[in-house]
Write an enzyme that holds these catalytic residues in place. Structure first.
Site, PDB file in Angstrom:
ATOM      1  N   CYS A 247       0.821  -1.209   0.000  1.00  0.00           N
ATOM      2  CA  CYS A 247       0.000   0.000   0.000  1.00  0.00           C
ATOM      3  C   CYS A 247       0.864   1.271   0.000  1.00  0.00           C
ATOM      4  O   CYS A 247       1.529   1.554  -0.975  1.00  0.00           O
ATOM      5  CB  CYS A 247      -0.984  -0.034   1.162  1.00  0.00           C
ATOM      6  SG  CYS A 247      -2.384   1.090   0.932  1.00  0.00           S
ATOM      7  N   LEU A 248       0.885   2.048   1.080  1.00  0.00           N
ATOM      8  CA  LEU A 248       1.710   3.250   1.121  1.00  0.00           C
ATOM      9  C   LEU A 248       3.170   2.895   0.887  1.00  0.00           C
ATOM     10  O   LEU A 248       3.897   3.618   0.189  1.00  0.00           O
ATOM     11  CB  LEU A 248       1.550   3.981   2.458  1.00  0.00           C
ATOM     12  CG  LEU A 248       2.405   5.243   2.638  1.00  0.00           C
ATOM     13  CD1 LEU A 248       2.026   6.312   1.623  1.00  0.00           C
ATOM     14  CD2 LEU A 248       2.289   5.786   4.059  1.00  0.00           C
ATOM     15  N   HIS A 332      -3.990  -5.228  -0.107  1.00  0.00           N
ATOM     16  CA  HIS A 332      -3.631  -5.748   1.217  1.00  0.00           C
ATOM     17  C   HIS A 332      -3.690  -7.278   1.251  1.00  0.00           C
ATOM     18  O   HIS A 332      -4.750  -7.859   1.494  1.00  0.00           O
ATOM     19  CB  HIS A 332      -4.584  -5.174   2.276  1.00  0.00           C
ATOM     20  CG  HIS A 332      -4.307  -3.751   2.622  1.00  0.00           C
ATOM     21  ND1 HIS A 332      -3.499  -3.381   3.680  1.00  0.00           N
ATOM     22  CD2 HIS A 332      -4.699  -2.600   2.036  1.00  0.00           C
ATOM     23  CE1 HIS A 332      -3.416  -2.070   3.742  1.00  0.00           C
ATOM     24  NE2 HIS A 332      -4.141  -1.572   2.753  1.00  0.00           N
ATOM     25  N   GLU A 334      -2.643  -9.212   3.521  1.00  0.00           N
ATOM     26  CA  GLU A 334      -2.920  -9.740   4.873  1.00  0.00           C
ATOM     27  C   GLU A 334      -4.407  -9.922   5.113  1.00  0.00           C
ATOM     28  O   GLU A 334      -4.817 -10.643   6.026  1.00  0.00           O
ATOM     29  CB  GLU A 334      -2.308  -8.827   5.936  1.00  0.00           C
ATOM     30  CG  GLU A 334      -3.096  -7.574   6.268  1.00  0.00           C
ATOM     31  CD  GLU A 334      -2.987  -6.476   5.235  1.00  0.00           C
ATOM     32  OE1 GLU A 334      -3.703  -5.461   5.373  1.00  0.00           O
ATOM     33  OE2 GLU A 334      -2.187  -6.621   4.290  1.00  0.00           O
TER      34      GLU A 334
END
Length: 358
Positions: A247-248, A332, A334
């Site tokens: 992500c970021l 994501h 996870e």
């Protein structure tokens, strides 16, 4: 209490409050998930944003503290069509209304969230304000919205610096820009010892711990505000240490290698976003929460090549770097909340650094 949402375009929605009823100005975004609201509430990437849920009824299974992705909820406010009066779940620790009160998070219910979502899709993400009470000054609300600017929230949500998780044989340094707890769990259950470093930690501090691999995490806001992390990531990349970024972290790695980012019209937020693995020619369903993406045209093909793309709008969802030691994804893996389709990426990371995989 009576509550009013005003958008920066002047449109208003009237409903009733729940949670901690205090006025708040923020960026208004929407999430299309049908479940997983405890994980959403505690995702640090929502700092500075008020989240609109497209699914009409929220709160029916309450809040289980074990499902939290961080130590507290980080969003500015929670906007739903209807809050369930009953939290029916044997794991429930507290109902949604009292949970938001405990952490001083305002809520708004009783509005047409589908109509609001369509406005955000057509006009793009907007600033907005929620105000409570029988007498609300609309002109004052407009001025507060006009004066509101998103800030860099990464320093506020990066709170795990120095903590160590797990006791495995592989050492992973985790750069915490607003990490979700399940990223850490996905690493420790694969035999890793994870040490969290704060957002502004230098590469020298990381190197001193002698990690086998480095994880760059998710986090809130505009990646171009993260000047210091970008400079340190340049050094991480040059070191050749196996690195996985989410992500970021994915955006910051691209910026550190000469790429650029831009803001999407209304972002990707939900647990049902299809992404295509370009090498395997296979589509996976992913969990996503981001408003910015990497501009593929700005990335040097000699440095990195796209690995995943969004099937909804074609935007970049991942890069494989040509040094063979770094790969990144925008979504994501996870999956908290969300599908487990892409958790194999954690196995790929462990294999890259010579560790165990599930």
């Amino acid at each position: 209490m009576k509550a009013l949402l005003m958008l920066e375009n002047g449109m208003t929605f009237e409903g009733t409050g729940f949670g901690d009823e205090h006025n708040v100005v923020s960026e208004i975004v929407f999430n299309s998930a049908m479940c997983g609201y405890p994980e959403l509430l505690t995702d640090p990437s929502y700092a500075g944003q008020s989240v609109v849920m497209t699914y009409p009824m929220i709160g029916n299974y309450g809040i289980c503290y074990q499902d939290a992705e961080s130590t507290r909820p980080w969003l500015s406010a929670y906007i739903v069509h209807s809050v369930s009066n009953v939290a029916s779940n044997f794991r429930c620790d507290i109902d949604l209304d009292h949970y938001l009160k405990r952490y001083q998070i305002p809520g708004l219910q009783g509005i047409d969230t589908r109509a609001l979502t369509r406005i955000l899709r057509e006009s793009g993400t907007m600033r907005g304000m929620i105000a409570y009470g029988d007498s609300i000054d609309l002109e004052a609300m407009k001025k507060q919205i006009e004066n509101f600017k998103m800030e860099s929230y990464v320093p506020k949500v990066s709170i795990r610096g120095g903590k160590i998780y797990g006791d495995g044989g592989v050492k992973i340094a985790l750069m915490d820009y607003g990490v979700k707890g399940n990223i850490i769990r996905c690493l420790t259950e694969r035999g890793a010892t994870v040490k969290c470093f704060p957002w502004d930690a230098s590469y020298d501090e990381v190197k001193e711990w002698k990690p086998d691999g480095i994880m760059l995490t998710n986090g809130p806001g505009d990646p171009q505000d993260c000047k210091k992390p970008i400079e340190e990531i340049k050094r991480i990349y040059a070191s050749g240490t196996p690195t996985f970024a989410i992500c970021l972290g994915h955006q910051l790695m691209a910026l550190a290698n000469g790429g650029d980012t831009y803001k999407l019209k209304y972002g990707h937020r939900g647990i049902n976003h299809p992404v295509k693995d370009l090498k395997a020619n296979r589509v996976y369903i992913s969990s996503q929460n981001h408003g910015f993406v990497v501009d593929a045209k700005t990335m040097d093909p000699k440095i990195a090549e796209p690995s995943f793309i969004s099937m909804n709008d074609g935007s970049i969802e991942g890069f494989d770097y040509k040094n063979g030691r770094v790969f990144t994804v925008q979504f994501h893996p996870e999956a908290a909340g969300g599908p487990h389709d892409t958790r194999f990426l954690f196995d790929r990371f462990m294999n890259l650094i010579g560790g165990a995989a599930l």
